[in-house]
Design an enzyme around this catalytic site. Structure first.
Site, PDB file in Angstrom:
ATOM      1  N   GLU A 176       0.813  -1.223   0.000  1.00  0.00           N
ATOM      2  CA  GLU A 176       0.000   0.000   0.000  1.00  0.00           C
ATOM      3  C   GLU A 176       0.841   1.264   0.000  1.00  0.00           C
ATOM      4  OE1 GLU A 176      -3.168   0.229   2.811  1.00  0.00           O
ATOM      5  OE2 GLU A 176      -4.246  -1.435   1.875  1.00  0.00           O
ATOM      6  N   LYS A 301     -15.870  -0.497   1.902  1.00  0.00           N
ATOM      7  CA  LYS A 301     -15.151  -0.880   0.682  1.00  0.00           C
ATOM      8  C   LYS A 301     -16.214  -1.394  -0.285  1.00  0.00           C
ATOM      9  CE  LYS A 301     -10.859  -2.418   2.965  1.00  0.00           C
ATOM     10  NZ  LYS A 301     -10.173  -3.580   3.585  1.00  0.00           N
TER      11      LYS A 301
HETATM   12  P1  PGA Z   1      -6.856  -5.538   2.042  1.00  0.00           P
HETATM   13  O1  PGA Z   1      -6.603  -4.774   3.394  1.00  0.00           O
HETATM   14  O2  PGA Z   1      -7.279  -4.589   0.988  1.00  0.00           O
HETATM   15  O3  PGA Z   1      -5.546  -6.197   1.776  1.00  0.00           O
HETATM   16  O4  PGA Z   1      -7.918  -6.557   2.340  1.00  0.00           O
HETATM   17  C1  PGA Z   1      -6.848  -3.456   3.623  1.00  0.00           C
HETATM   18  C2  PGA Z   1      -7.383  -3.290   5.009  1.00  0.00           C
HETATM   19  O5  PGA Z   1      -7.382  -4.252   5.797  1.00  0.00           O
HETATM   20  O6  PGA Z   1      -7.864  -2.217   5.353  1.00  0.00           O
HETATM   21 ZN    ZN Z   2      -8.520  -3.249   7.444  1.00  0.00          ZN
END
Ligand code: PGA
Ligand code: ZN
Length: 383
Positions: A176, A301
């Site tokens: 990230e 998300k």
């Molecule tokens: P992931 O993690 O996109 O790898 O699932 C991001 C998060 O846990 O916020």
């Molecule tokens: Zn998370």
């Protein structure tokens, strides 16, 4: 809007894996994907299969006219399962994003309140890095504009990089764009809070606890510590107080509503306790949280749900019950910036979208929206 043309393509994501991109009337939407995924998320199809579903089964959308809710409901019904087992949540979100972007292509979003960026500064866990906690996060609470806010997070990232270089030999970058170094979680917190105070930031953590929960215990990498859930609760309270944390995500494994509720009861008046793997942007799981007093914040998300409308239902429920919504990217991303537009449109006070690298596509979209807004202001955070 009438769909004149819909097609799918396979494209690369930031981890170098294939993902699906949908085009509606020449405007794109691309699915991100996770590494520390919650087991209750919408299913992810292999990209090839997803592309072929768009280019065959979903061609029935062409020639029809939809608003966002209508196309999203149709995607749900074409699939027919709760978690997009048949067409894939990645297929659905790519089409849903493409439709949203085609509608909003040149339109100014008629909203003036902007989210604070929650920046991933340092990290580990399954995103790479030696810390057990997945993300060490910064909120530039004193910033008055989106420019100041984004600059502050970027400065913290730069200063931390310099500081780490003085202390350890190898400093890296993970999935990230967060810095990584061979230092212990608490040492990292010591260093980060020092710089953060100077810049006027407050600190948070994504513990992503499911990833290191084995046989009933939380196994810490560097200290070889193994904590039972009650000890994990005490440990989290201790560090929340010591480092004045204002945001803690997934402090317990994804099905532990009980201890998350206990933590919320104990420190929820001064810290956001957020559910990511816990709620997976799912209305039913959030409802369970509301009923049990579990958490006071939720990660949104859209690809965990599968469509924009499903994510919207979840964020609406969250706001109604005073859960602070945090719109979020995934660890594998593309330059798709739909979530930035959604964050402003939905009035989310916080967005987690990275600090550097290709993640700036989302941050720069916030800057653009700020520039075309009539009287833009930052959200009220209340701390
Ligand atoms: P992931 O993690 O996109 O790898 O699932 C991001 C998060 O846990 O916020
Ligand atoms: Zn998370």
């Amino acid at each position: 809007m009438i769909i004149h043309e819909l097609h799918g393509e396979k494209v690369l994501d930031s981890r170098g894996n294939w993902t699906v991109k949908a085009y509606i009337n020449g405007t794109a939407g691309t699915a991100p994907s996770g590494a520390s995924t919650g087991s209750h998320e919408a299913r992810v199809m292999p990209a090839d299969k997803s592309v072929s579903i768009i280019n065959s089964k979903l061609q029935r959308l062409v020639g029809e006219s939809f608003n966002q809710a209508e196309i999203d409901i149709l995607l749900e019904s074409i699939d027919g399962t709760e978690r997009f087992e048949k067409i894939g949540g990645n297929t659905a979100i790519a089409v849903s994003f493409a439709h949203f972007n085609a509608i909003h292509k040149s339109n100014r979003i008629e909203k003036e309140i902007f989210p604070y960026p929650l920046g991933n500064i340092f990290g580990g866990g399954v995103h790479g890095g030696s810390s057990t906690f997945q993300e060490f996060l910064s909120i530039p609470v004193k910033a008055k504009t989106i420019y100041e806010a984004l600059e502050t997070n970027a400065q913290l990232h730069q200063r931390l990089r310099e500081e780490l270089k003085k202390k350890t030999k190898i400093v890296g970058i993970n999935d990230e764009g967060a810095l990584t170094a061979d230092i212990d979680d608490l040492k990292a917190l010591d260093i980060i809070t020092g710089i953060a105070e100077d810049l006027g930031c407050r600190i948070g953590l994504d513990i992503a606890a499911s990833e290191f929960f084995k046989d009933g215990k939380y196994i810490y990498r560097s200290s070889k510590k193994a904590l039972a859930p009650k000890d994990q609760l005490d440990f989290i309270i201790e560090i929340a107080e010591k480092y004045k944390l204002i945001y803690i995500e997934d402090p317990f494994e994804e099905n532990d509503f009980e201890n998350t509720a206990e933590l919320t009861k104990k420190i929820g008046d001064k810290c956001l306790i957020s559910g990511d793997d816990l709620f997976v942007t799912n209305e039913k799981r959030l409802l369970k949280g509301i009923k049990t007093g579990t958490a006071n914040s939720i990660i949104i998300k859209p690809n965990q749900a599968g469509t924009i409308s499903m994510a919207h239902d979840t964020i609406s429920l969250a706001k109604k019950h005073d859960y602070i919504p945090v719109i979020s990217h995934r660890s594998a991303e593309t330059c798709d910036s739909t979530i930035s537009r959604l964050a402003v449109l939905w009035g989310a006070p916080i967005i987690k979208a990275g600090v550097i690298d290709m993640r700036i596509s989302k941050l720069n979209e916030l800057i653009h929206l700020w520039n075309i807004a009539e009287d833009p202001r930052m959200a009220k955070l209340g701390f």
